[in-house]
Scaffold this motif. Structure first.
Motif, PDB file in Angstrom:
ATOM      1  N   GLY A   1       2.986  21.343  14.008  1.00 48.15           N
ATOM      2  CA  GLY A   1       2.142  20.241  13.580  1.00 48.15           C
ATOM      3  C   GLY A   1       2.085  20.070  12.079  1.00 48.15           C
ATOM      4  O   GLY A   1       2.068  18.939  11.569  1.00 48.15           O
ATOM      5  N   LYS A   2       2.074  21.177  11.349  1.00 51.90           N
ATOM      6  CA  LYS A   2       1.976  21.039   9.887  1.00 51.90           C
ATOM      7  C   LYS A   2       3.240  20.395   9.313  1.00 51.90           C
ATOM      8  O   LYS A   2       3.166  19.624   8.352  1.00 51.90           O
ATOM      9  N   GLY A   3       4.390  20.682   9.921  1.00 52.07           N
ATOM     10  CA  GLY A   3       5.615  20.018   9.485  1.00 52.07           C
ATOM     11  C   GLY A   3       5.587  18.541   9.811  1.00 52.07           C
ATOM     12  O   GLY A   3       5.976  17.692   8.988  1.00 52.07           O
ATOM     13  N   ALA A   4       5.115  18.217  11.011  1.00 51.61           N
ATOM     14  CA  ALA A   4       5.042  16.820  11.422  1.00 51.61           C
ATOM     15  C   ALA A   4       4.043  16.040  10.573  1.00 51.61           C
ATOM     16  O   ALA A   4       4.305  14.901  10.159  1.00 51.61           O
ATOM     17  N   VAL A   5       2.888  16.634  10.303  1.00 48.30           N
ATOM     18  CA  VAL A   5       1.864  15.965   9.487  1.00 48.30           C
ATOM     19  C   VAL A   5       2.394  15.685   8.088  1.00 48.30           C
ATOM     20  O   VAL A   5       2.180  14.598   7.531  1.00 48.30           O
ATOM     21  N   ALA A   6       3.098  16.651   7.507  1.00 45.78           N
ATOM     22  CA  ALA A   6       3.664  16.452   6.166  1.00 45.78           C
ATOM     23  C   ALA A   6       4.575  15.234   6.145  1.00 45.78           C
ATOM     24  O   ALA A   6       4.505  14.393   5.237  1.00 45.78           O
ATOM     25  N   VAL A   7       5.423  15.118   7.165  1.00 44.20           N
ATOM     26  CA  VAL A   7       6.359  13.993   7.235  1.00 44.20           C
ATOM     27  C   VAL A   7       5.630  12.679   7.462  1.00 44.20           C
ATOM     28  O   VAL A   7       5.875  11.674   6.764  1.00 44.20           O
ATOM     29  N   LEU A   8       4.735  12.648   8.422  1.00 45.66           N
ATOM     30  CA  LEU A   8       4.084  11.394   8.803  1.00 45.66           C
ATOM     31  C   LEU A   8       3.164  10.863   7.712  1.00 45.66           C
ATOM     32  O   LEU A   8       3.134   9.654   7.452  1.00 45.66           O
ATOM     33  N   VAL A   9       2.413  11.746   7.074  1.00 47.41           N
ATOM     34  CA  VAL A   9       1.516  11.308   6.006  1.00 47.41           C
ATOM     35  C   VAL A   9       2.319  10.798   4.814  1.00 47.41           C
ATOM     36  O   VAL A   9       2.020   9.748   4.231  1.00 47.41           O
ATOM     37  N   ALA A  10       3.361  11.538   4.448  1.00 51.96           N
ATOM     38  CA  ALA A  10       4.193  11.116   3.318  1.00 51.96           C
ATOM     39  C   ALA A  10       4.908   9.807   3.613  1.00 51.96           C
ATOM     40  O   ALA A  10       5.029   8.949   2.734  1.00 51.96           O
ATOM     41  N   ARG A  11       5.371   9.644   4.831  1.00 53.89           N
ATOM     42  CA  ARG A  11       6.047   8.390   5.199  1.00 53.89           C
ATOM     43  C   ARG A  11       5.081   7.211   5.118  1.00 53.89           C
ATOM     44  O   ARG A  11       5.432   6.139   4.607  1.00 53.89           O
ATOM     45  N   ALA A  12       3.874   7.392   5.633  1.00 57.16           N
ATOM     46  CA  ALA A  12       2.895   6.305   5.632  1.00 57.16           C
ATOM     47  C   ALA A  12       2.506   5.895   4.215  1.00 57.16           C
ATOM     48  O   ALA A  12       2.298   4.714   3.932  1.00 57.16           O
ATOM     49  N   ALA A  13       2.435   6.863   3.323  1.00 56.88           N
ATOM     50  CA  ALA A  13       1.972   6.571   1.965  1.00 56.88           C
ATOM     51  C   ALA A  13       3.089   6.320   0.969  1.00 56.88           C
ATOM     52  O   ALA A  13       2.898   5.589   0.001  1.00 56.88           O
ATOM     53  N   GLY A  14       4.263   6.931   1.217  1.00 61.47           N
ATOM     54  CA  GLY A  14       5.304   6.872   0.204  1.00 61.47           C
ATOM     55  C   GLY A  14       6.674   6.439   0.663  1.00 61.47           C
ATOM     56  O   GLY A  14       7.593   6.324  -0.152  1.00 61.47           O
ATOM     57  N   GLY A  15       6.865   6.250   1.960  1.00 63.60           N
ATOM     58  CA  GLY A  15       8.166   5.821   2.444  1.00 63.60           C
ATOM     59  C   GLY A  15       9.054   6.968   2.906  1.00 63.60           C
ATOM     60  O   GLY A  15       8.643   8.143   2.942  1.00 63.60           O
ATOM     61  N   GLU A  16      10.298   6.640   3.241  1.00 63.47           N
ATOM     62  CA  GLU A  16      11.188   7.595   3.883  1.00 63.47           C
ATOM     63  C   GLU A  16      11.639   8.708   2.948  1.00 63.47           C
ATOM     64  O   GLU A  16      11.803   9.858   3.370  1.00 63.47           O
ATOM     65  N   ASP A  17      11.851   8.391   1.670  1.00 62.93           N
ATOM     66  CA  ASP A  17      12.267   9.458   0.758  1.00 62.93           C
ATOM     67  C   ASP A  17      11.157  10.482   0.582  1.00 62.93           C
ATOM     68  O   ASP A  17      11.405  11.696   0.588  1.00 62.93           O
ATOM     69  N   ALA A  18       9.917  10.006   0.484  1.00 65.04           N
ATOM     70  CA  ALA A  18       8.776  10.920   0.379  1.00 65.04           C
ATOM     71  C   ALA A  18       8.644  11.761   1.642  1.00 65.04           C
ATOM     72  O   ALA A  18       8.342  12.963   1.578  1.00 65.04           O
ATOM     73  N   ALA A  19       8.886  11.141   2.802  1.00 72.05           N
ATOM     74  CA  ALA A  19       8.777  11.866   4.073  1.00 72.05           C
ATOM     75  C   ALA A  19       9.768  13.012   4.147  1.00 72.05           C
ATOM     76  O   ALA A  19       9.426  14.131   4.564  1.00 72.05           O
ATOM     77  N   GLN A  20      11.010  12.752   3.746  1.00 69.91           N
ATOM     78  CA  GLN A  20      12.027  13.802   3.835  1.00 69.91           C
ATOM     79  C   GLN A  20      11.770  14.918   2.832  1.00 69.91           C
ATOM     80  O   GLN A  20      11.946  16.108   3.148  1.00 69.91           O
ATOM     81  N   VAL A  21      11.340  14.559   1.644  1.00 74.22           N
ATOM     82  CA  VAL A  21      11.018  15.580   0.646  1.00 74.22           C
ATOM     83  C   VAL A  21       9.832  16.424   1.113  1.00 74.22           C
ATOM     84  O   VAL A  21       9.850  17.655   1.014  1.00 74.22           O
ATOM     85  N   ALA A  22       8.794  15.765   1.622  1.00 71.89           N
ATOM     86  CA  ALA A  22       7.619  16.497   2.103  1.00 71.89           C
ATOM     87  C   ALA A  22       7.976  17.397   3.274  1.00 71.89           C
ATOM     88  O   ALA A  22       7.483  18.533   3.377  1.00 71.89           O
ATOM     89  N   GLY A  23       8.845  16.924   4.172  1.00 71.80           N
ATOM     90  CA  GLY A  23       9.268  17.743   5.296  1.00 71.80           C
ATOM     91  C   GLY A  23      10.016  18.982   4.853  1.00 71.80           C
ATOM     92  O   GLY A  23       9.751  20.096   5.326  1.00 71.80           O
ATOM     93  N   PHE A  24      10.958  18.812   3.944  1.00 75.16           N
ATOM     94  CA  PHE A  24      11.707  19.961   3.449  1.00 75.16           C
ATOM     95  C   PHE A  24      10.790  20.934   2.718  1.00 75.16           C
ATOM     96  O   PHE A  24      10.896  22.160   2.879  1.00 75.16           O
ATOM     97  N   ALA A  25       9.869  20.398   1.929  1.00 76.61           N
ATOM     98  CA  ALA A  25       8.929  21.256   1.207  1.00 76.61           C
ATOM     99  C   ALA A  25       8.021  22.022   2.167  1.00 76.61           C
ATOM    100  O   ALA A  25       7.673  23.187   1.916  1.00 76.61           O
TER     101      ALA A  25
END
Length: 202
Positions: free
Chosen positions: A70-94
């Motif tokens: 869940g923490k990985g999914a939340v990182a991706v989904l929140v970043a995507r909603a607020a910052g777009g796909e590049d933010a989502a992928q960076v947040a997921g990797f981080a």
């Protein structure tokens, strides 16, 4: 990889958010709250769901699996909603880096399998479902959890291309490389025939 939509500062912010989310050691927290002892003294000493299962508490293991994913999914989904796909992928990797190398545990974390699955499910759910199936096939046919992880992570890249998520393929490759690196001792034990089976206590 998706096109860059954000400034370097914004990307760095999402990397920090993803890392902090990923670094929450849910296995350690649940083991302490449920009186299961110190995971560092149990089984492999790992903080993930497979080692929590070695305590004999299936509920704790299931909760660890869900929360680590869940923490990985939340990182991706929140970043995507607020910052777009590049933010989502960076947040997921981080988030994956955070789970494997959490600052709270002196950078000695887990191996990232549940977090990897949560990230991929949030990035592109068909790819995530495919990876879950690959994990089940690998784990159930061998009764070795780490084998499921190796199969699932390796499958993620071709699945990304096959299921229309080619912009996530590079991230999948990076996540898979990290999983293989974190499982290098497991790979050695698999080759030697000494890797513990699922549910086996040490």
């Amino acid at each position: 990889m998706p096109g860059l939509e954000n400034t370097a500062a914004v990307i760095a912010l999402w990397a920090l958010v993803g890392y902090l989310l990923g670094s929450i050691p849910f296995g350690m927290v649940l083991a302490k709250l449920m009186g299961l002892g110190n995971l560092r003294d149990i089984g492999s000493g790992n903080i993930g769901a497979t080692n929590v299962l070695r305590t004999g508490n299936k509920l704790a293991a299931a909760l660890t699996l869900i929360l680590d994913g869940g923490k990985g999914a939340v990182a991706v989904l929140v970043a995507r909603a607020a910052g777009g796909e590049d933010a989502a992928q960076v947040a997921g990797f981080a988030a994956m880096i955070g789970h494997c190398y959490p600052i709270w545990l002196r950078f000695a974390g887990g191996k990232g399998v549940a977090t990897f699955l949560g990230i991929v499910l949030a990035l592109a759910w068909p790819v995530g479902i495919g990876c879950c199936v690959a994990w089940l096939v690998g784990a159930l046919t061998t009764r070795i959890s780490s084998m499921g992880a190796l199969v699932a992570s390796l499958a993620s890249v071709p699945l990304a291309f096959a299921l229309g998520a080619g912009n996530a393929a590079l991230l999948c490759a990076l996540l898979a490389a990290l999983i293989y690196w974190r499982h290098r001792a497991n790979i050695a034990r698999i080759r030697a025939g000494t890797e513990p089976k699922i549910g086996q206590k040490s």
